[in-house]
Scaffold this active site. Structure first.
Site, PDB file in Angstrom:
ATOM      1  N   GLU A   1      -7.569  20.865  42.782  1.00 47.74           N
ATOM      2  CA  GLU A   1      -8.927  21.127  42.510  1.00 47.74           C
ATOM      3  C   GLU A   1      -9.676  22.393  42.888  1.00 47.74           C
ATOM      4  O   GLU A   1     -10.211  23.150  42.203  1.00 47.74           O
ATOM      5  CB  GLU A   1      -9.804  19.888  42.862  1.00 47.74           C
ATOM      6  CG  GLU A   1     -11.219  19.865  42.612  1.00 47.74           C
ATOM      7  CD  GLU A   1     -12.162  19.009  43.447  1.00 47.74           C
ATOM      8  OE1 GLU A   1     -11.789  17.732  43.556  1.00 47.74           O
ATOM      9  OE2 GLU A   1     -13.056  19.564  43.955  1.00 47.74           O
TER      10      GLU A   1
ATOM     11  N   THR B   1     -14.913  18.104  45.694  1.00 43.54           N
ATOM     12  CA  THR B   1     -15.520  17.008  45.270  1.00 43.54           C
ATOM     13  C   THR B   1     -15.100  15.801  46.644  1.00 43.54           C
ATOM     14  O   THR B   1     -15.976  14.889  46.784  1.00 43.54           O
ATOM     15  CB  THR B   1     -15.128  16.205  44.165  1.00 43.54           C
ATOM     16  OG1 THR B   1     -13.861  16.252  44.170  1.00 43.54           O
ATOM     17  CG2 THR B   1     -15.747  17.187  43.108  1.00 43.54           C
TER      18      THR B   1
ATOM     19  N   HIS C   1      -8.791  17.007  37.898  1.00 42.80           N
ATOM     20  CA  HIS C   1      -8.894  17.906  38.941  1.00 42.80           C
ATOM     21  C   HIS C   1      -9.158  19.321  38.315  1.00 42.80           C
ATOM     22  O   HIS C   1      -9.765  20.300  38.845  1.00 42.80           O
ATOM     23  CB  HIS C   1      -7.653  18.228  39.912  1.00 42.80           C
ATOM     24  CG  HIS C   1      -7.079  17.173  40.636  1.00 42.80           C
ATOM     25  ND1 HIS C   1      -7.895  16.440  41.543  1.00 42.80           N
ATOM     26  CD2 HIS C   1      -5.967  16.745  41.064  1.00 42.80           C
ATOM     27  CE1 HIS C   1      -7.300  15.504  42.074  1.00 42.80           C
ATOM     28  NE2 HIS C   1      -6.002  15.859  41.763  1.00 42.80           N
TER      29      HIS C   1
ATOM     30  N   SER D   1      -1.296   9.898  47.783  1.00 40.49           N
ATOM     31  CA  SER D   1      -2.853   9.956  47.565  1.00 40.49           C
ATOM     32  C   SER D   1      -3.621  10.013  48.900  1.00 40.49           C
ATOM     33  O   SER D   1      -3.739   9.225  49.622  1.00 40.49           O
ATOM     34  CB  SER D   1      -3.224   8.645  46.727  1.00 40.49           C
ATOM     35  OG  SER D   1      -4.586   8.270  47.008  1.00 40.49           O
TER      36      SER D   1
ATOM     37  N   CYS E   1     -11.747   5.897  40.271  1.00 41.06           N
ATOM     38  CA  CYS E   1     -13.280   6.579  40.191  1.00 41.06           C
ATOM     39  C   CYS E   1     -13.597   6.627  38.767  1.00 41.06           C
ATOM     40  O   CYS E   1     -12.658   6.749  38.053  1.00 41.06           O
ATOM     41  CB  CYS E   1     -13.187   7.547  41.075  1.00 41.06           C
ATOM     42  SG  CYS E   1     -12.182   8.916  40.437  1.00 41.06           S
TER      43      CYS E   1
HETATM   44  S1  SF4 Z   1     -15.131  14.196  41.095  1.00 35.80           S
HETATM   45 FE1  SF4 Z   1     -13.122  13.328  41.657  1.00 35.80          FE
HETATM   46  S2  SF4 Z   1     -13.686  11.566  42.907  1.00 35.80           S
HETATM   47 FE2  SF4 Z   1     -15.501  11.985  41.875  1.00 35.80          FE
HETATM   48  S3  SF4 Z   1     -15.499  10.967  40.028  1.00 35.80           S
HETATM   49 FE3  SF4 Z   1     -14.551  13.115  39.490  1.00 35.80          FE
HETATM   50  S4  SF4 Z   1     -12.289  12.569  39.630  1.00 35.80           S
HETATM   51 FE4  SF4 Z   1     -13.483  11.074  40.833  1.00 35.80          FE
END
Ligand code: SF4
Length: 302
Positions: free
Chosen positions: A132, A166, A80, A222, A16
Site C-alpha cells: 500500500e 491505512t 492496497h 496476514s 473489511c
Molecule cells: S483501507 Fe484497508 S482496512 Fe480499510 S477498508 Fe480499505 S482495505 Fe480494508
C-alpha cells in the site's frame, strides 16, 4: 458432557469493506468476461480465498510476468492499490485494468498527488515495504519520506503533507506530526488511518478479556490477523491462531476446562471460514445452546 457453554464472536471480525469489495469485483468481472482474469499478486493474504478464486478461474500474475498478458486478459488491482507506473505497464500490454483499489486508499493516492503538485514534501507514516505504501509513494513520483515514528525525518523543507498507511497505529502518526511540527515547517496532516483496523482490534481486545479460550482466524501472512493475535494474547494466555476450521485442535472441542470461547478474524478472513470454525465449535456446545451460536455468527460481522 463437554464444557463449552458460550461462544462470543467479536462485533467486528472478518472481511473489511475494501477486501470484500475487491473479491466481489474480481468474481463479478470473471462472470462477465471470457478472457483470463488475473490478480496482481495474491488478492488478499488468505490461502483459502486465493484457492477459491483460482477454482473460479482467477489466478495470480506477478509484475515480472506482465509481458505474458494478451489483449483479452484482465488484471485486477487489489485493495492496497498500485503506482500509476504499474497501471501504465498493464495498459501497455493491451490487457484490461480492473481497479479494485479500496476507495480509502485511492483517496490517499489522490491527496498525495495533489499536494505533491502544490510543492509539498509528502511524508507517509507506515512500512516502506508494504504494497500500500509503495503504491501511494508512486503517486508523488516516489519522492515521499516514509517513516514509522518520525525519528528519522532529518531536515524538512518548508511545506510538508503527512498521510498514514491505512493500518498504521494512531500513536505513530501522532509522533510523526509532532516531530514534523517541531521542525518549523508548515505541516498539513491527513489522518488516513482506516477505522476497520481500529474496530477489529477494539472488539478483539474486549472479547479476549472475557473468555477462557480465544481463537484468532487469519492467514499466516496476514499482518492484521497477527496483530489481533498479539492483542488477544495479552488478555488471554489461552489464545490460538488458526487459518481455518481444519486447524482447530481437537483439544479445544473436547476440552473439559473451557466454558467460554471467543472468536475473531482478520480483515482478510472470509465469512465462510469463520462459519466453518463456528460449526466445529458447535460440537462442544450443549444442544439447547446451538441456536445461540448461529445468531451470534450472523450478527457478529460487518
Ligand atoms: S483501507 Fe484497508 S482496512 Fe480499510 S477498508 Fe480499505 S482495505 Fe480494508
Amino acid at each position: 458432557m463437554l464444557d463449552i457453554k458460550k461462544i462470543i464472536v467479536a462485533d467486528h471480525a472478518g472481511f473489511c469493506f475494501g477486501v470484500k469489495r475487491a473479491v466481489d469485483i474480481s468474481l463479478n468481472y470473471k462472470k462477465e468476461d471470457n478472457g483470463a482474469v488475473y490478480t496482481l499478486g495474491p488478492l488478499i493474504h488468505n490461502d483459502d480465498v486465493v484457492n477459491f478464486l483460482k477454482a473460479q478461474g482467477i489466478s495470480q500474475i506477478s509484475i515480472d510476468d506482465l509481458d505474458k498478458l494478451g489483449e483479452k486478459d484482465a488484471v485486477v488491482i487489489r485493495s492496497h492499490g498500485v503506482t500509476p507506473e504499474t497501471i501504465r505497464r498493464i495498459e501497455k500490454t493491451g490487457a484490461q485494468v480492473v481497479d479494485a483499489t479500496c476507495p480509502y486508499v485511492a483517496s490517499i493516492q489522490l491527496k498525495v498527488k495533489k499536494y505533491h503538485a502544490k510543492g509539498y514534501q509528502i511524508i507517509i507514516v507506515g512500512d516502506k515495504d508494504h504494497p500500500e505504501v509503495i503504491g501511494i509513494n508512486g503517486w508523488c513520483g516516489n519522492s515521499a519520506i516514509v517513516t514509522r515514528d518520525g525519528s528519522d525525518l532529518g531536515t524538512l523543507p518548508q511545506k510538508v503533507c503527512i498521510v498514514a498507511q491505512t493500518t498504521e497505529r494512531l500513536s505513530n502518526f501522532e509522533k510523526v506530526v509532532e516531530a514534523a511540527s517541531r521542525s518549523g515547517a508548515e505541516v498539513l496532516t491527513f489522518n488516513t488511518i482506516c477505522s476497520a483496523t481500529k474496530e477489529r482490534q477494539g472488539s478483539a481486545d474486549e472479547v479476549s478479556k472475557k473468555v477462557d479460550l480465544m481463537i484468532v482466524i487469519g492467514g499466516k501472512n496476514s499482518s492484521n490477523s497477527k496483530k489481533l493475535y498479539d492483542i488477544c494474547r495479552t488478555n488471554c494466555n489461552n489464545t490460538i491462531f488458526i487459518e481455518n476450521a481444519g486447524e482447530l485442535p481437537d483439544w479445544v472441542i473436547n476440552s473439559k476446562g473451557i466454558e467460554t470461547v471467543g472468536v475473531t478474524a482478520g480483515a482478510s478472513t472470509p465469512n465462510w471460514v469463520i462459519q466453518e470454525v463456528l460449526a466445529r465449535l458447535e460440537k462442544g456446545l450443549e444442544t439447547e445452546q446451538k441456536e445461540l451460536i448461529s445468531a451470534i455468527a450472523v450478527d457478529g460481522k460487518d
